[in-house]
Motif scaffolding. Structure first.
Motif, short mmCIF file in Angstrom:
data_model
loop_
_atom_site.label_atom_id
_atom_site.label_comp_id
_atom_site.label_asym_id
_atom_site.label_seq_id
_atom_site.Cartn_x
_atom_site.Cartn_y
_atom_site.Cartn_z
N LEU A 83 -4.50 -4.93 -0.73
CA LEU A 83 -3.27 -4.47 -0.06
C LEU A 83 -3.64 -3.17 0.68
O LEU A 83 -2.89 -2.84 1.67
N GLU A 84 -4.48 -2.50 0.50
CA GLU A 84 -5.09 -1.39 1.40
C GLU A 84 -5.30 -1.91 2.80
O GLU A 84 -4.97 -1.52 3.74
N GLN A 119 1.97 2.75 -1.38
CA GLN A 119 2.56 3.68 -0.07
C GLN A 119 3.33 4.97 -0.33
O GLN A 119 3.48 5.71 0.33
N SER A 120 3.13 5.23 -1.68
CA SER A 120 3.42 6.63 -2.11
C SER A 120 2.37 7.43 -2.56
O SER A 120 2.38 8.51 -3.21
N ASP A 124 4.80 -6.68 -5.09
CA ASP A 124 6.02 -5.58 -4.88
C ASP A 124 5.73 -4.45 -5.55
O ASP A 124 6.04 -3.45 -4.81
N GLU A 125 5.40 -4.37 -6.86
CA GLU A 125 4.96 -3.32 -7.62
C GLU A 125 3.98 -2.42 -7.11
O GLU A 125 4.17 -1.20 -6.91
N ARG A 126 3.11 -3.16 -6.72
CA ARG A 126 1.77 -2.47 -6.26
C ARG A 126 2.03 -1.80 -5.00
O ARG A 126 1.43 -0.72 -4.46
N LEU A 127 2.63 -2.64 -4.04
CA LEU A 127 2.86 -2.06 -2.60
C LEU A 127 3.67 -0.61 -2.77
O LEU A 127 3.38 0.42 -2.07
#
Length: 516
Positions: free
Chosen positions: A280-281, A260-261, A253-256
């Motif tokens: 995640l990429e 995304q920003s 959750d933190e890394r997403l």
């Protein structure tokens, strides 16, 4: 009337007990629809499982070999049911290459009540067909890159410092390699510090070790239904499972939110990024329909649960396998000091005789002799005793026809100690894997050496593990000399867990820091 009612609970209990006995007896009766595959009696299997740390080699030679040596195939009772093991390279070739027929085992179906399969969930390791291709298309790019040696520098140098500090007494090799590997995995997978080396009693390391112990517990693997009645320590391990999944979900959750920003990664950032960033990429890209599988079809995006399952898989797959392999390398080099010194001289010739030396990407490529040592170590001490598949259709293996739905596995120990493939199999000969000597084996029996599985479903983390081992072993050789204590049982035998992931039990090594 009252008497009849009083008898009802007893009758129900008796019926339930009779049904349990029926199920147990039925599970113990071997299948007879295979054309007469040799069968290892259940009593003999249980006899060897009860012995504990007897060593997989002894089990292979005294239990498996008498039944398998002529046919190259045997059926045995494991995980509460019957399965087939093959020890011929020609049979292994079919299993590794015919992936539509020899499919990965769905552990949830095989062990529906067990804790073990829930640690990694429905990850890459257990999917088949289009689902597997989709997982691999998303996950593969994170593993297909080169692995810069600098990624391993911080945790591996800390491991060397700990070994030096602990060298005043015999070193518990597996203990410290496990802790060091957990720190490496935390650093490489998601830039997280487990502090397993600096704070060895911390709760997260204890939780992780307990989950791995639960996953490999021989009693619960032989009788998976016991997890229906988990109490005491086992019940605590079920709680740890929830904590572990919550821990991974929180980091995702933190890394997403961060990813995304921020702008897309540059190529240099990608080469030095942790696995979670790369995964995640690809995960975010798959949500847009831009990720294609090997057939050119857009993949179905992974669910959040599948994403977490694959991250958990990386930890499980890389933890004990790498720690066990490094322990066995130290063991073999302790037994054969002349090979240890030859390897040390090569490392010094490449890195220089300096305590603070650390291999660069170019230097690590010059340490090919270490690769030969690792391969020969894995041949003699294969970490995966079996590589398991389930048949999607009947299969002919020699004179036998195995039925659809049967579990079939490659017995790596039978192949790795087969003198037809590896002459003088009980000798430690790293040079047997040199290109000029291994060419014939690769052409005549290319699947005989399979410590990481083989074919298209070969372990996706193999390259990662080998680079880590190459760096760690070069640092060990540079900084230390080691041998076994005089009274060590490992001079003449290799006490180990007899099944599951094979690990040395009670391996202590005398380590002496080198003088510079």
């Amino acid at each position: 009337m009252g008497t009849i009612l009083n008898l009802a609970p007893a009758a129900v209990l008796a019926a339930a007990l009779a049904y349990v006995v029926y199920c147990v007896v039925r599970a113990l009766v071997p299948p007879g629809n295979d054309g007469g595959v040799p069968c290892i009696p259940v009593a003999k299997t249980l006899h060897w499982m009860r012995k504990g740390a007897v060593g997989r080699y002894e089990v292979s030679q005294r239990l498996d070999k008498p039944y398998m040596q002529d046919s190259g195939i045997v059926k045995t009772w494991i995980f509460g049911g019957w399965a087939y093991r093959v020890g011929k390279a020609e049979y292994a070739r079919q299993l590794f290459m015919q992936t539509d027929i020899f499919q990965k085992v769905n552990s949830f179906q095989m062990m529906p009540h067990s804790l073990g399969p829930r640690i990694t969930g429905m990850s890459l390791a257990f999917e088949n067909g289009d689902a597997y291709r989709g997982h691999r298309a998303v996950i593969g790019p994170a593993f297909r890159r080169s692995w810069p040696t600098l990624l391993f520098r911080k945790p591996l140098l800390e491991l060397m410092d700990v070994i030096e500090r602990e060298s005043a007494q015999p070193l518990d090799a597996l203990l410290w390699f496990r802790r060091g590997t957990l720190d490496v995995l935390g650093h490489i997978i998601m830039s997280y510090d487990f502090r397993a080396l600096s704070e060895p009693e911390n709760k997260q390391r204890a939780m992780y070790d307990s989950l791995l112990e639960a996953m490999l517990h021989p009693l619960y693997n032989m009788f998976p239904w016991l997890d229906l009645f988990a109490t005491g320590k086992r019940a605590e391990q079920w709680k740890y499972l929830g904590h572990f999944h919550t821990f991974i979900d929180g980091i995702i959750d933190e890394r997403l939110v961060e990813m995304q920003s921020r702008p897309q990664l540059t190529e240099d950032e990608r080469n030095n990024a942790d696995l979670l960033t790369l995964l995640l990429e690809a995960y975010l890209l798959s949500m847009s329909g831009k990720v294609l599988d090997e057939r050119g079809k857009p993949v179905t995006p992974l669910t959040r649960e599948q994403l977490r399952s694959n991250i958990a898989l990386f930890y499980v797959a890389g933890y004990d396998t790498t720690a066990n392999s490094l322990s066995y390398v130290m063991l073999e080099l302790a037994r054969f000091p002349e090979i240890q010194q030859k390897a040390r001289d090569i490392v010094i010739g490449v890195l220089g005789d300096c305590k603070d030396a650390y291999p660069t990407d170019d230097q690590i490529k010059e340490l090919g002799y270490i690769d030969l040592i690792v391969k020969e170590t894995l041949r003699r001490n294969s970490i995966l005793a079996e590589i398991r598949r389930r048949l999607a259709a009947p299969v002919q293996l020699g004179p036998y026809t195995l039925p659809k739905g049967a579990v079939v596995s490659v017995d790596t120990w039978s192949m790795h100690y087969n003198p037809d493939y590896f002459p003088e199999p009980e000798r430690f000969l790293p040079e047997r894997f040199a290109d000029d000597k291994s060419a014939e084996l690769k052409s005549t029996a290319p699947f005989a050496f399979s410590p990481f599985s083989n074919g298209s479903r070969q372990c996706i983390g193999m390259r990662f593990s080998l680079v880590e081992q190459r760096v760690a072993i070069s640092l060990l050789l540079l900084r230390f000399e080691w041998t076994l204590p005089e009274d060590s049982p490992f001079w003449h035998s290799t006490p180990a867990a007899p099944a599951g992931l094979i690990s040395p039990v009670g391996l202590m090594i005398d380590v002496k820091p080198r003088t510079f």
